[in-house]
Design an enzyme around this catalytic site. Structure first.
Site, PDB file in Angstrom:
ATOM      1  N   MET A   1       9.691  24.902   0.831  1.00  0.00           N
ATOM      2  CA  MET A   1       8.988  24.047  -0.113  1.00  0.00           C
ATOM      3  C   MET A   1       9.937  23.272  -1.022  1.00  0.00           C
ATOM      4  O   MET A   1       9.735  22.073  -1.261  1.00  0.00           O
ATOM      5  CB  MET A   1       8.012  24.870  -0.961  1.00  0.00           C
ATOM      6  CG  MET A   1       7.170  24.013  -1.900  1.00  0.00           C
ATOM      7  SD  MET A   1       6.013  24.977  -2.897  1.00  0.00           S
ATOM      8  CE  MET A   1       4.879  25.570  -1.647  1.00  0.00           C
TER       9      MET A   1
ATOM     10  N   TYR B   1      13.375  31.369   6.177  1.00  0.00           N
ATOM     11  CA  TYR B   1      12.171  32.115   6.545  1.00  0.00           C
ATOM     12  C   TYR B   1      12.178  32.489   8.018  1.00  0.00           C
ATOM     13  O   TYR B   1      12.450  31.655   8.895  1.00  0.00           O
ATOM     14  CB  TYR B   1      10.923  31.284   6.232  1.00  0.00           C
ATOM     15  CG  TYR B   1      10.574  31.235   4.763  1.00  0.00           C
ATOM     16  CD1 TYR B   1      10.161  32.381   4.095  1.00  0.00           C
ATOM     17  CD2 TYR B   1      10.659  30.046   4.046  1.00  0.00           C
ATOM     18  CE1 TYR B   1       9.838  32.346   2.742  1.00  0.00           C
ATOM     19  CE2 TYR B   1      10.342  30.004   2.692  1.00  0.00           C
ATOM     20  CZ  TYR B   1       9.932  31.159   2.054  1.00  0.00           C
ATOM     21  OH  TYR B   1       9.633  31.128   0.716  1.00  0.00           O
TER      22      TYR B   1
ATOM     23  N   LYS C   1       0.838  -1.193   0.000  1.00  0.00           N
ATOM     24  CA  LYS C   1       0.000   0.000   0.000  1.00  0.00           C
ATOM     25  C   LYS C   1       0.875   1.246   0.000  1.00  0.00           C
ATOM     26  O   LYS C   1       2.091   1.184   0.156  1.00  0.00           O
ATOM     27  CB  LYS C   1      -0.918  -0.005   1.229  1.00  0.00           C
ATOM     28  CG  LYS C   1      -0.181  -0.002   2.564  1.00  0.00           C
ATOM     29  CD  LYS C   1      -1.150  -0.095   3.720  1.00  0.00           C
ATOM     30  CE  LYS C   1      -0.395  -0.100   5.056  1.00  0.00           C
ATOM     31  NZ  LYS C   1      -1.305  -0.123   6.206  1.00  0.00           N
TER      32      LYS C   1
ATOM     33  N   ARG D   1     -10.366  -0.183  15.209  1.00  0.00           N
ATOM     34  CA  ARG D   1     -10.230   0.652  14.026  1.00  0.00           C
ATOM     35  C   ARG D   1     -11.128   0.124  12.912  1.00  0.00           C
ATOM     36  O   ARG D   1     -12.062   0.781  12.495  1.00  0.00           O
ATOM     37  CB  ARG D   1      -8.753   0.681  13.606  1.00  0.00           C
ATOM     38  CG  ARG D   1      -8.393   1.670  12.551  1.00  0.00           C
ATOM     39  CD  ARG D   1      -6.894   1.684  12.292  1.00  0.00           C
ATOM     40  NE  ARG D   1      -6.391   0.407  11.785  1.00  0.00           N
ATOM     41  CZ  ARG D   1      -5.139   0.220  11.376  1.00  0.00           C
ATOM     42  NH1 ARG D   1      -4.272   1.214  11.432  1.00  0.00           N
ATOM     43  NH2 ARG D   1      -4.747  -0.960  10.922  1.00  0.00           N
TER      44      ARG D   1
END
Length: 383
Positions: free
Chosen positions: A322, A265, A46, A144
């Site tokens: 990013m 930043y 998966k 779950r």
């Protein structure tokens, strides 16, 4: 080249390279197969085979002898079917309403985890006049997905089981990697009771960590996932698995900053002395975790993001942005680092587990977030 034309980006042109060792992947599967005794060893593929790619990973494992695969979603199962036409493929997230005909079209098996899903699959099989196969999922402690143990035991003799073929009984460990957690024994006992209620149907409980437990709760089929891709299934002991994934990024600029200068930043990292910095062509858009950011002052941070530059560990400086990461390379001799060099972000001592720890998460998240912008290389030795 016209803007509309796409072409393969070679490794020499890529900002970052993701190396996938299919030989190590197969070696890991064989190790877990052998530890599972006589149980069949499946493979969980998966999340795009934990970031390594369904289209390459599934065929490699199938060539090695793996015949059963588990995915989470129908779309993943269709991709796996395209590269493994004869494999058995189970879909862990069950049967979305109204999709039974797609499962039948591609010969896929839902993992039925509720009475509603059992109703729908049985009704579809009756209408088709075929006993199609499915797994039935029992919740033994995860809370779950799956039928509760009482609901599961109540299925014995249920006429709906005559409409389809229950090909596998399943449950899932909640804490298999914790050797002394008493929940493991409770789950093994509960699943054993389910197995006794439905004799003749194969059972599956063990994930990667479960395969290596002393109790050997292998039953008839084991479902390794994380360990196949090099993650440590025994976190309190040495990792028995071979690393599968390596990640390198290219230095696109080098610069020197003075004491007191901030970086990135919001200037969340400050140089305490004159420092040399390397900017890498990778960021959170590539799946590298932003919490790895180097925050504070130079020389004070040791447990955040790290890169290996010319064989030396170098800390991140400032926030992961990013598309870029800044690394403090002051301790690397100037003649050993230059623009265009590749540095290691996963590899050697920077295992997927270690990278996850430094980001405040787990190696599973590191693997499954591996981005699509990487130029991917594959090794197929030792398969």
């Amino acid at each position: 080249m016209k803007a509309s034309q796409a072409r393969f980006i070679a490794g020499s042109e890529a900002g970052s390279l993701l190396h996938i060792d299919l030989g190590a992947l197969v070696s890991n599967w064989r190790l877990l197969r052998d530890r599972a005794g006589g149980a069949e060893a499946a493979a969980v593929v998966k999340a795009d085979a934990y970031g390594t790619g369904i289209e390459t990973t599934v065929p490699a494992l199938h060539r090695a002898g793996c015949r059963t695969f588990f995915v989470a979603h129908l779309s993943e199962a269709i991709r796996a079917r395209a590269v493994a036409p004869e494999a058995t493929i189970y879909i862990l997230n069950g049967l979305p309403p109204g999709t039974a005909d797609v499962y039948a079209e591609f010969d896929l098996r839902p993992v039925l985890g509720s009475r509603e899903e059992i109703d729908e699959w049985a009704a579809f099989c009756r209408a088709e006049g075929r006993r199609l196969k499915a797994a039935v999922h029992f919740d033994t402690g995860m809370n779950r997905l799956g039928l509760t143990v009482p609901q599961g035991l109540a299925l014995k003799g249920d006429p709906r089981l005559a409409d389809f073929e229950p090909a596998l009984l399943m449950s899932h460990f909640a804490s298999a990697e914790e050797r002394d957690n008493p929940l493991n024994q409770r789950q093994i006992a509960a699943f054993s009771a389910i197995r006794e209620a439905f004799p003749g149907i194969p059972g599956s409980l063990a994930n990667s960590s479960g395969i290596l437990r002393e109790e050997k709760p292998h039953f008839d089929l084991v479902r390794p996932g994380y360990a196949l891709y090099g993650g440590n299934p025994t976190p309190d002991r040495n990792n028995p698995m071979r690393p599968v994934v390596g990640l390198q990024s290219r230095i696109i600029q080098l610069r020197t900053v003075d004491a007191g200068d901030g970086v990135g930043y919001n200037w969340r990292w400050t140089a305490q002395t004159k420092r040399r910095l390397a900017t890498l062509s990778i960021g959170y858009a590539d799946g590298y975790p932003r919490p790895s950011s180097g925050i504070g002052a130079s020389g004070e941070i040791s447990e955040r993001g790290m890169a290996i530059v010319a064989g030396r560990p170098c800390p991140f400086a400032g926030t992961v942005s990013m598309d870029l990461i800044i690394v403090d390379v002051t301790d690397v001799p100037e003649n050993e680092v230059k623009r265009g060099d590749l540095v290691t972000l996963i590899g050697g001592d920077l295992t997927v587990d270690e990278v996850g720890r430094r980001a405040g998460t787990i190696g599973y998240e590191i693997l499954t977030n591996l981005g699509r912008r990487y130029a991917r290389t594959h090794r197929e030795t030792e398969i």
